[in-house]
Design an enzyme around this catalytic site. Structure first.
Site: not given
Ligand SMILES: [Zn+2]
Length: 410
Positions: A224, A374
């Protein structure tokens, strides 16, 4: 041959009866999975009045729900609606397994969590919300990844499992653990605009491996995160999972055992395909070869770079501005708060969706060394795996992310 399925609803709608193709699959009925709890309290009677009024469910059905123990794997897209409705319906014990924290890109399809839950463990955020919905239920949180080590003991404590996993490794673990324990497993999967659902139950119908014997090769099916998903779609399929759970616990209706229900949200259609248990299934067949739950082989480790090495790389004249690309894959709001300089900014979802493929191609052509970071190192690992699939073998992930970077200096 069409068959008038529901005369009551057909009558209220006047003209259009509800039609169902009975030729495809005969419904399968099962005895209730759970023995009823003692009598409901007056407060519970008031709360569940619209449930107990249903002739099929009644007070006994509600007492079965109160005694039931349901394990939901994943408090994400599918978990949001299934947990919400299971708690509201009065399922007595709800276990939640999840090791993720809430990220801003979850919120478009995971309304169990909100803005104020960002960076919180999903199990915590979910438990708090479920107690708000219904203080009569008990929520047990398992802040961990569903693994071969914990699976057998976990399953012992529950009557059935809802699979809301977002990856194949967990899905196959849930499948194996449930089939070996003989417990039903309410599965759904979603992608872009389409969803599927079934109840796998070895011994009563096919297991997931009867239909999908082995996981697809890593990277061959877009997740997804890579392909995207219509936010409401897990809401539809997850709600349907909750309905299947309630049917299994109370023994009403025809659970989706032996068939896969298909929904196409773009076309606005529903369909179903029959599926059968296979005698040669490695898990539930006559001579099974899978006899214990085992963790799948770990995917190849993502190459890492330590903070000190990145500082050296940025400090050398040779690398500064040429040769080295530092890629920040956090969200915009995190990027503006503070970053490693100089860095290029592409949020991980956009990167995985191919939004920066042109830049990736130019880094590849220029022979750039790419370091991705990140907040803590999870999203950058995902990004590096993606970059490597695009041929950028030099890509590495900053271990510990900007948290580690800040802790050691700036
Ligand atoms: Zn099977």
């Amino acid at each position: 041959m069409a068959h008038l399925r529901n005369r009551g609803l057909g009558a209220t709608l006047g003209a259009a009866p509800i039609l169902r193709r009975v030729a495809i699959v005969q419904g399968m009925r099962f005895a209730p999975l759970v023995e009823p709890a003692p009598a409901l309290s007056p407060a519970e009677r008031r709360r569940y009045a619209r449930h107990t009024r249903l002739v099929e469910l009644g007070e006994v059905g509600q007492r079965r729900l109160a005694a039931a123990r349901v394990l939901v794997v994943g408090a994400g897209g599918l978990g949001s609606p299934s947990l919400t409705y299971l708690a509201a319906a009065g399922v007595g014990t709800i276990g939640i397994v999840d090791d993720d924290v809430v990220e801003v890109s979850n919120l478009h399809r995971q309304p169990l969590h909100g803005e104020s839950d960002l960076d919180r463990p999903k199990v915590e955020s979910a438990a708090q919300r479920l107690y708000e919905i219904n203080p009569h239920v008990r929520v047990v949180t398992h802040q961990e990844r569903f693994s071969a080590t914990s699976a057998p003991e976990l399953l012992d404590a529950y009557d059935l499992v809802v699979d809301g996993a977002d990856n194949f490794a967990t899905r196959y673990l849930v499948t194996d653990a449930c089939a070996l324990a003989g417990k039903p497993h309410v599965w759904a999967s979603i992608n872009t605009f389409a969803g599927q659902l079934s109840v796998w139950w070895a011994g009563h119908g096919p297991c997931y491996r009867c239909v999908f014997p082995d996981p697809p090769p890593p990277g061959s099916v877009a997740s997804c995160a890579e392909a995207g998903v219509l936010g409401v779609l897990p809401g539809v399929l997850g709600s349907l999972q909750a309905a299947e759970v309630i049917k299994l616990i109370t023994g009403i209706g025809d659970p989706a055992v032996g068939r896969i229900v298909l929904h196409d949200a773009l076309a606005g259609t529903w369909d179903e395909v029959p599926v059968r248990a296979r005698p040669d299934c490695a898990l539930c067949g006559e001579t099974p070869t899978i006899t214990a739950v085992e963790d799948p082989e770990a995917p190849p480790a993502v190459p890492q770079v330590e903070v000190a090495e990145l500082r050296d790389l940025l400090g050398s004249d040779e690398a500064a501005g040429q040769g080295l690309v530092v890629l920040d894959v956090r969200e915009e709001s995190e990027f503006v708060e503070g970053r490693i300089l100089p860095s290029v900014h592409v949020p991980v979802q956009q990167l995985l969706a191919g939004a920066a493929d042109a830049e990736v191609g130019s880094w590849l052509a220029a022979g750039n060394e790419v370091v991705v970071y990140c907040r803590g190192g999870v999203r950058s690992d995902q990004a590096v795996a993606y970059l490597q699939r695009r041929g950028l073998d030099s890509a590495r992930s900053l271990t510990g992310g900007i948290i580690a970077w800040s802790a050691q200096g700036d």
